[in-house]
Design a protein around this motif. Structure first.
Motif, PDB file in Angstrom:
ATOM      1  N   LYS A 103       0.856  -1.082  -0.213  1.00 15.99           N
ATOM      2  CA  LYS A 103       0.083  -0.013  -0.296  1.00 15.99           C
ATOM      3  C   LYS A 103       0.852   1.256  -0.215  1.00 15.99           C
ATOM      4  CE  LYS A 103      -0.600   0.297   5.131  1.00 15.99           C
ATOM      5  NZ  LYS A 103      -1.736   0.358   6.190  1.00 15.99           N
ATOM      6  N   SER A 104       2.153   1.038   0.322  1.00 15.13           N
ATOM      7  CA  SER A 104       2.935   2.461   0.376  1.00 15.13           C
ATOM      8  C   SER A 104       4.387   2.188   0.407  1.00 15.13           C
ATOM      9  CB  SER A 104       2.646   3.155   1.561  1.00 15.13           C
ATOM     10  OG  SER A 104       2.981   2.338   2.728  1.00 15.13           O
ATOM     11  N   ILE A 105       5.168   3.028   0.231  1.00 19.33           N
ATOM     12  CA  ILE A 105       6.640   2.874   0.250  1.00 19.33           C
ATOM     13  C   ILE A 105       7.094   4.013   1.142  1.00 19.33           C
ATOM     14  CG2 ILE A 105       6.843   4.372  -1.744  1.00 19.33           C
ATOM     15  CD1 ILE A 105       9.540   2.685  -2.494  1.00 19.33           C
ATOM     16  N   SER A 106       8.044   3.876   2.148  1.00 18.59           N
ATOM     17  CA  SER A 106       8.651   4.691   2.887  1.00 18.59           C
ATOM     18  C   SER A 106      10.116   5.098   2.558  1.00 18.59           C
ATOM     19  CB  SER A 106       8.469   4.621   4.249  1.00 18.59           C
ATOM     20  OG  SER A 106       6.959   4.850   4.506  1.00 18.59           O
ATOM     21  N   LEU A 107      10.747   6.157   2.808  1.00 15.94           N
ATOM     22  CA  LEU A 107      12.188   6.522   2.698  1.00 15.94           C
ATOM     23  C   LEU A 107      12.522   7.233   3.741  1.00 15.94           C
ATOM     24  CD1 LEU A 107      12.650   7.973  -0.903  1.00 15.94           C
ATOM     25  CD2 LEU A 107      13.041   5.717  -0.073  1.00 15.94           C
ATOM     26  N   THR A 108      13.706   6.905   4.458  1.00 18.91           N
ATOM     27  CA  THR A 108      14.153   7.557   5.683  1.00 18.91           C
ATOM     28  C   THR A 108      15.337   8.358   5.230  1.00 18.91           C
ATOM     29  OG1 THR A 108      13.350   6.060   7.105  1.00 18.91           O
ATOM     30  CG2 THR A 108      14.750   7.562   7.990  1.00 18.91           C
ATOM     31  N   SER A 147       1.812   7.014  -0.652  1.00 15.06           N
ATOM     32  CA  SER A 147       0.626   5.826  -0.676  1.00 15.06           C
ATOM     33  C   SER A 147      -0.219   6.233  -1.765  1.00 15.06           C
ATOM     34  CB  SER A 147      -0.026   5.874   0.709  1.00 15.06           C
ATOM     35  OG  SER A 147      -0.605   7.093   0.850  1.00 15.06           O
ATOM     36  N   SER A 148      -0.076   7.399  -2.438  1.00 20.03           N
ATOM     37  CA  SER A 148      -0.959   7.675  -3.734  1.00 20.03           C
ATOM     38  C   SER A 148      -0.573   6.814  -4.705  1.00 20.03           C
ATOM     39  CB  SER A 148      -1.084   9.064  -4.073  1.00 20.03           C
ATOM     40  OG  SER A 148       0.208   9.324  -4.166  1.00 20.03           O
ATOM     41  N   SER A 178      15.630  24.474   6.089  1.00 23.85           N
ATOM     42  CA  SER A 178      15.726  23.039   6.534  1.00 23.85           C
ATOM     43  C   SER A 178      14.750  22.083   5.248  1.00 23.85           C
ATOM     44  CB  SER A 178      14.734  22.840   7.818  1.00 23.85           C
ATOM     45  OG  SER A 178      13.382  23.335   7.367  1.00 23.85           O
ATOM     46  N   ILE A 179      15.022  20.870   5.432  1.00 23.85           N
ATOM     47  CA  ILE A 179      14.346  19.949   4.464  1.00 23.85           C
ATOM     48  C   ILE A 179      13.096  19.257   4.785  1.00 23.85           C
ATOM     49  CG2 ILE A 179      15.236  18.114   2.858  1.00 23.85           C
ATOM     50  CD1 ILE A 179      16.902  20.890   2.506  1.00 23.85           C
ATOM     51  N   ASN A 180      12.201  19.558   4.089  1.00 23.49           N
ATOM     52  CA  ASN A 180      10.814  18.648   4.551  1.00 23.49           C
ATOM     53  C   ASN A 180      10.656  17.829   3.071  1.00 23.49           C
ATOM     54  OD1 ASN A 180       8.189  17.690   4.556  1.00 23.49           O
ATOM     55  ND2 ASN A 180       7.341  19.546   5.289  1.00 23.49           N
ATOM     56  N   PRO A 181      10.924  16.649   3.134  1.00 22.33           N
ATOM     57  CA  PRO A 181      11.313  15.895   1.914  1.00 22.33           C
ATOM     58  C   PRO A 181      10.083  15.810   1.003  1.00 22.33           C
ATOM     59  CG  PRO A 181      11.392  14.461   3.777  1.00 22.33           C
ATOM     60  CD  PRO A 181      11.305  15.726   4.265  1.00 22.33           C
ATOM     61  N   VAL A 182       9.820  16.147  -0.152  1.00 27.37           N
ATOM     62  CA  VAL A 182       8.739  16.021  -1.157  1.00 27.37           C
ATOM     63  C   VAL A 182       9.150  14.851  -2.093  1.00 27.37           C
ATOM     64  CG1 VAL A 182       7.207  16.968  -2.743  1.00 27.37           C
ATOM     65  CG2 VAL A 182       8.026  18.117  -0.469  1.00 27.37           C
ATOM     66  N   VAL A 183       8.727  13.666  -2.162  1.00 27.30           N
ATOM     67  CA  VAL A 183       9.165  12.666  -3.054  1.00 27.30           C
ATOM     68  C   VAL A 183       7.641  12.233  -3.807  1.00 27.30           C
ATOM     69  CG1 VAL A 183      10.141  10.413  -3.271  1.00 27.30           C
ATOM     70  CG2 VAL A 183      10.729  11.960  -1.748  1.00 27.30           C
ATOM     71  N   THR A 184       7.989  12.095  -4.985  1.00 27.23           N
ATOM     72  CA  THR A 184       6.564  11.430  -5.901  1.00 27.23           C
ATOM     73  C   THR A 184       7.187  10.228  -6.593  1.00 27.23           C
ATOM     74  OG1 THR A 184       7.112  13.156  -7.618  1.00 27.23           O
ATOM     75  CG2 THR A 184       5.506  13.562  -5.924  1.00 27.23           C
TER      76      THR A 184
END
Length: 475
Positions: A103-108, A147-148, A178-184
């Protein structure tokens, strides 16, 4: 090939792990499937980010069945430099995952280093106006979860899966830096594992040092990222510039490759661990160093400043340097964008002396003496080699009949230069690589594009000759 990182998750066959000095091929556990994951980035606007490197410490898939634990697809952290992935691809890893619905993928994300040039007219934090500054921004939050669409993703038995991600630098860097990660997710490919001759991903400009040579295969160690690549060659692999290493083979072939050489490689990855070199270019001999950087100012015909984005082998992580050109220095042009024909014939293009240097050019130097005074590191060089630059802007005028267009809306790196550079003439060469199904016939004024090519200091307006173009659609 735009700024991309590639995780290759293998479900059902061999696994290829590329991270922190590891590159291995092994038989995947029964019932697993090969999967490739890639990531790129959308270039920034405003303050010019010249170098942005971060550690990706983890990546995982979450099954749709909430009772099942997340599946890791990254065994060891990987360091990624996004500054030069606008039109290129960087490989992360190949992993084995169990067939299932996810249902989703996560990056750290971990530590980050960013070098900016500030031409905003005012100080930004501690970075004064008209300055180049190295920063250590923090990620807040340190994890990005997607998750989209195309999730949920069902990974079937006996398949190979590739996922390409896009890291949007422009949206990720906040006003406080600062970095607020935006990933698509840019692309997802799933095919049968018996179609192993199909290319899953291209990976361009891997710089590294040869550590092992085998039968039609060599191992390349990239010290910057800590990755090691086992690379095969075949009859279609092009070998370039090895005459500079004293190789007399004609045409140049695999016999020219020697232990310790520093090479630049473009390769194809099939999603199951096989990496095949399409082009192998000689950069430097064993026991020598090669430093690549982006020129931020040209002080005279014998000195310029640049931000370093790659060192082979590593020399201590200096980010900004002043380069003094020795009187006997050689000026050369890298062969990467020359194409199969070995070049192009356009009047007025020259890279023969310090007079041909220009802000925004990517160059390679061979370091001589290194000194430091007043916080400035100065390096002498007897070699300045022009490499392709990656530049993003808006299309101005278009002449498709001539294969040219103008690029405007440039980065502050250019517009803040002395004198300012507000327009670049772009010449599209034959054998164009149109990324992400970009269609050159659809170029229109105002469209945002990234191009990769050799940048020349031509009279009036600089000229960039390109074989690689990416249109930004909805980025």
């Amino acid at each position: 090939m735009f700024r991309i990182l590639s995780f290759t998750l293998a479900l059902v066959s061999c696994a290829f792990l590329v991270a922190c000095g590891n590159s291995t091929m092994s038989v995947a556990p029964p019932g697993s499937v090969p999967m490739s994951l890639t990531i790129g980035d959308t270039p920034p606007s405003g303050v010019a980010v010249l170098f942005f490197e971060t550690l990706i410490t983890g990546a995982s898939l979450q099954p749709s069945d909430a009772s099942k634990p997340a599946v890791s697809i990254l065994s060891t952290p990987v360091e990624v430099e996004f500054g030069h992935l606008q039109t290129d691809t960087a490989f992360l890893s190949l992993s084995n995952v169990t067939p299932d619905t996810y249902k989703s993928i996560s990056l750290t994300f971990g530590n980050a280093t960013m070098t900016i040039i500030n031409h905003s007219g005012a100080a930004i934090g501690s970075c004064a106006n008209n300055s180049v500054c190295e920063l250590t921004p923090t990620f807040n939050p340190s994890m990005a979860t997607l998750s989209s669409a195309p999730f949920p993703v069902t990974i079937s038995q006996n398949s190979v899966v590739g996922i390409r991600l896009d890291f949007n630098v422009n949206s990720s860097v906040q006003t406080d830096l600062s970095i607020n990660p935006v990933v698509t997710i840019k692309n997802l490919i799933q095919r049968q594992d018996d179609e192993d001759e199909q290319e899953m991903e291209n990976v361009d400009e891997i710089d590294g040092q040869v550590t092992v040579i085998g039968s039609n295969q060599f191992t390349l160690m990239a010290e910057k990222s800590g990755q090691s690549f086992a690379i095969s060659v075949d009859s279609n692999t092009a070998f370039e510039d090895f005459d500079r290493a004293g190789c007399t083979a004609n045409p140049e072939d695999f016999s020219c490759v020697k232990i310790g050489q520093i090479l630049d490689v473009d390769l194809s990855e099939n999603g199951m661990g096989k990496m095949l070199a399409k082009r192998v270019e000689f950069e430097e001999d064993a026991n020598r160093e090669a430093i690549k950087g982006t020129i931020t100012s040209v002080d005279s015909s014998t000195q310029f400043h640049m931000v370093v984005f790659n060192e082979e082998p590593a020399m201590g992580g200096v980010s900004q340097v002043a380069v003094t050109i020795q009187p006997t220095a050689m000026f050369q042009i890298g062969r990467e964008e020359m194409g199969e024909s070995g070049g192009f014939s356009i009047p007025g293009l020259s890279f023969a002396s310090g007079a041909d240097l220009l802000v925004g050019q990517d160059v390679q130097i061979r370091p001589g003496t290194v000194s430091s005074s007043g916080g400035v590191t100065t390096i002498t060089t007897d070699l300045v080699r022009l490499w392709p630059s990656q530049i993003t802007g808006q299309v101005g005028s278009v002449s498709m009949s001539n294969g040219t267009f103008t690029l405007t809306g440039l980065s502050p790196l250019f517009t803040g230069a002395t004198p300012p550079i507000t327009t670049i003439n772009v010449v599209m060469l034959s054998e164009m690589n149109l990324m992400d199904d970009s269609g050159s016939g659809s170029l229109a004024a105002g469209q945002t594009v990234s191009v990769k090519g050799l940048l020349f200091n031509t009279t009036g307006t600089p000229t960039l000759v390109t074989r690689t173009l990416r249109e930004h659609q909805g980025d």
